[in-house]
Design a protein around this motif. Structure first.
Motif, mmCIF file in Angstrom:
data_model
loop_
_atom_site.group_PDB
_atom_site.id
_atom_site.type_symbol
_atom_site.label_atom_id
_atom_site.label_comp_id
_atom_site.label_asym_id
_atom_site.label_seq_id
_atom_site.Cartn_x
_atom_site.Cartn_y
_atom_site.Cartn_z
ATOM 1 N N ILE A 108 4.682 -9.645 -5.502
ATOM 2 C CA ILE A 108 5.315 -8.620 -6.334
ATOM 3 C C ILE A 108 6.175 -7.714 -5.444
ATOM 4 O O ILE A 108 5.704 -7.170 -4.443
ATOM 5 C CB ILE A 108 4.256 -7.781 -7.075
ATOM 6 C CG1 ILE A 108 3.343 -8.699 -7.902
ATOM 7 C CG2 ILE A 108 4.916 -6.728 -7.946
ATOM 8 C CD1 ILE A 108 4.062 -9.486 -8.970
ATOM 9 N N THR A 166 8.788 -3.683 -10.934
ATOM 10 C CA THR A 166 8.705 -4.722 -9.911
ATOM 11 C C THR A 166 9.317 -5.999 -10.450
ATOM 12 O O THR A 166 9.503 -6.167 -11.654
ATOM 13 C CB THR A 166 7.245 -4.982 -9.520
ATOM 14 O OG1 THR A 166 6.499 -5.335 -10.697
ATOM 15 C CG2 THR A 166 6.618 -3.749 -8.880
ATOM 16 N N ARG A 221 1.020 -7.439 -3.710
ATOM 17 C CA ARG A 221 2.157 -6.515 -3.815
ATOM 18 C C ARG A 221 2.708 -6.264 -2.415
ATOM 19 O O ARG A 221 2.029 -5.694 -1.564
ATOM 20 C CB ARG A 221 1.720 -5.208 -4.475
ATOM 21 C CG ARG A 221 2.896 -4.298 -4.861
ATOM 22 C CD ARG A 221 2.364 -3.012 -5.520
ATOM 23 N NE ARG A 221 3.431 -2.145 -5.947
ATOM 24 C CZ ARG A 221 3.804 -1.935 -7.204
ATOM 25 N NH1 ARG A 221 3.147 -2.555 -8.176
ATOM 26 N NH2 ARG A 221 4.794 -1.128 -7.503
ATOM 27 N N THR A 249 4.699 -15.992 -17.485
ATOM 28 C CA THR A 249 5.166 -14.783 -16.815
ATOM 29 C C THR A 249 5.765 -13.800 -17.803
ATOM 30 O O THR A 249 6.210 -14.170 -18.894
ATOM 31 C CB THR A 249 6.206 -15.118 -15.722
ATOM 32 O OG1 THR A 249 6.469 -13.936 -14.959
ATOM 33 C CG2 THR A 249 7.528 -15.607 -16.330
ATOM 34 N N ILE A 294 9.405 -10.529 -9.354
ATOM 35 C CA ILE A 294 8.436 -11.536 -8.940
ATOM 36 C C ILE A 294 9.072 -12.581 -8.025
ATOM 37 O O ILE A 294 10.163 -13.086 -8.305
ATOM 38 C CB ILE A 294 7.857 -12.228 -10.192
ATOM 39 C CG1 ILE A 294 7.175 -11.189 -11.103
ATOM 40 C CG2 ILE A 294 6.893 -13.335 -9.810
ATOM 41 C CD1 ILE A 294 6.989 -11.667 -12.524
ATOM 42 N N THR A 336 -2.570 -12.623 -6.278
ATOM 43 C CA THR A 336 -1.308 -11.880 -6.343
ATOM 44 C C THR A 336 -1.312 -10.813 -5.256
ATOM 45 O O THR A 336 -2.348 -10.197 -4.989
ATOM 46 C CB THR A 336 -1.143 -11.217 -7.726
ATOM 47 O OG1 THR A 336 -1.112 -12.245 -8.732
ATOM 48 C CG2 THR A 336 0.129 -10.403 -7.804
ATOM 49 N N HIS A 368 7.886 -8.023 -15.293
ATOM 50 C CA HIS A 368 7.485 -7.296 -14.088
ATOM 51 C C HIS A 368 6.182 -7.804 -13.471
ATOM 52 O O HIS A 368 5.777 -7.324 -12.414
ATOM 53 C CB HIS A 368 7.362 -5.808 -14.400
ATOM 54 C CG HIS A 368 8.626 -5.211 -14.943
ATOM 55 N ND1 HIS A 368 9.769 -5.132 -14.203
ATOM 56 C CD2 HIS A 368 8.909 -4.674 -16.163
ATOM 57 C CE1 HIS A 368 10.722 -4.571 -14.937
ATOM 58 N NE2 HIS A 368 10.224 -4.298 -16.126
ATOM 59 N N SER A 369 5.536 -8.740 -14.128
ATOM 60 C CA SER A 369 4.286 -9.290 -13.602
ATOM 61 C C SER A 369 4.027 -10.641 -14.241
ATOM 62 O O SER A 369 4.581 -10.958 -15.301
ATOM 63 C CB SER A 369 3.115 -8.339 -13.873
ATOM 64 O OG SER A 369 2.906 -8.193 -15.278
#
Length: 254
Positions: A129, A176, A202, A188, A178, A200, A191-192
């Motif tokens: 992310i 965010t 970040r 999906t 990906i 996952t 943003h996530s």
């Protein structure tokens, strides 16, 4: 029209090691069409025609209550998931982001080296992310270093002129995007990832962040309250002649 920004972004991504770009095209003007054709002929760009408005009334914004429509934001969620499955067995990693956003590594020379490092340090992670960081298009570099006369004929934003970055707001959600191994993605969102295999992670913004030139979100801040971030300038030597070459060969400057 965001033509100039899109073309600069394409050239930066090529320098970062991107091997293929997929664009879902709802419509475009004749100048942008020339450039898309150039990159398609070059082999780096795959254009997926997406005439969604011929079949449904698409929402022109992300907020359904405000924009309505039969399908959210030109079918954005559909295109993102289609892109994952389209590239599932032909790409090691897929970036899901807008064309005006650059996934920029800050500690590595290119995205290949970034991913090698991330994969080595986080072997069970398939979804990375990346935080979005705003570079207001209303604030310009004082030196005028990239205020190039020939580019003024080209519509759009010259992202090289915008080197001021807004500070983080700790009490506000920072959007965010990906960077993912598509074989670990089931479904999906924007943003996530909603359903996936594996872990996952970040990525810290000092390792990689999104360079996003757009209208400011903190418009009340003076230039002195923004951070100077000239990361894009590191690509100046190869980037400028590459951009000029595309503008000439595509016929934009003629």
């Amino acid at each position: 029209m965001r033509f100039q920004r899109q073309q600069l972004t394409m050239e930066v991504y090529k320098l970062l090691g991107i091997q293929r770009v997929v664009i879902y095209n709802t419509s475009c003007g004749p100048e942008l069409e020339k450039v898309l054709h150039y990159y398609s002929e070059e082999g780096i760009l795959e254009i997926v025609e997406w005439p969604i408005d011929q079949f449904l009334i698409p929402s022109r914004g992300w907020n359904f209550k405000e924009h309505g429509g039969d399908i959210h934001y030109y079918g954005q969620l559909t295109t993102l998931n289609e892109c994952i499955y389209r590239n599932m067995y032909r790409s090691k990693y897929v970036l899901l982001n807008d064309i005006d956003e650059i996934i920029m590594p800050y500690q590595h020379a290119n995205l290949h080296l970034l991913l090698e490092d991330l994969q080595h340090k986080h072997p069970y992670v398939g979804i990375f992310i990346i935080e979005n960081h705003i570079f207001p298009k209303t604030q310009f570099d004082n030196s005028g270093r990239f205020n190039r006369t020939e580019w003024k004929k080209v519509p759009g934003i010259n992202i090289l002129e915008h080197v001021y970055r807004e500070p983080d707001r700790k009490n506000v959600f920072n959007p965010t995007k990906i960077l993912a191994n598509p074989r670990q993605v089931v479904q999906t969102s924007v943003h996530s990832v909603l359903k996936n295999y594996g872990q996952t992670f970040r990525v810290p913004p000092d390792v990689c962040r999104i360079v996003h030139v757009r209208v400011p979100l903190q418009g009340s801040l003076a230039k002195e309250q923004l951070f100077v971030d000239k990361k894009l300038w590191e690509f100046e030597k190869p980037l400028l002649p590459n951009v000029d070459n595309v503008l000439n060969k595509s016929g934009i400057l003629n």
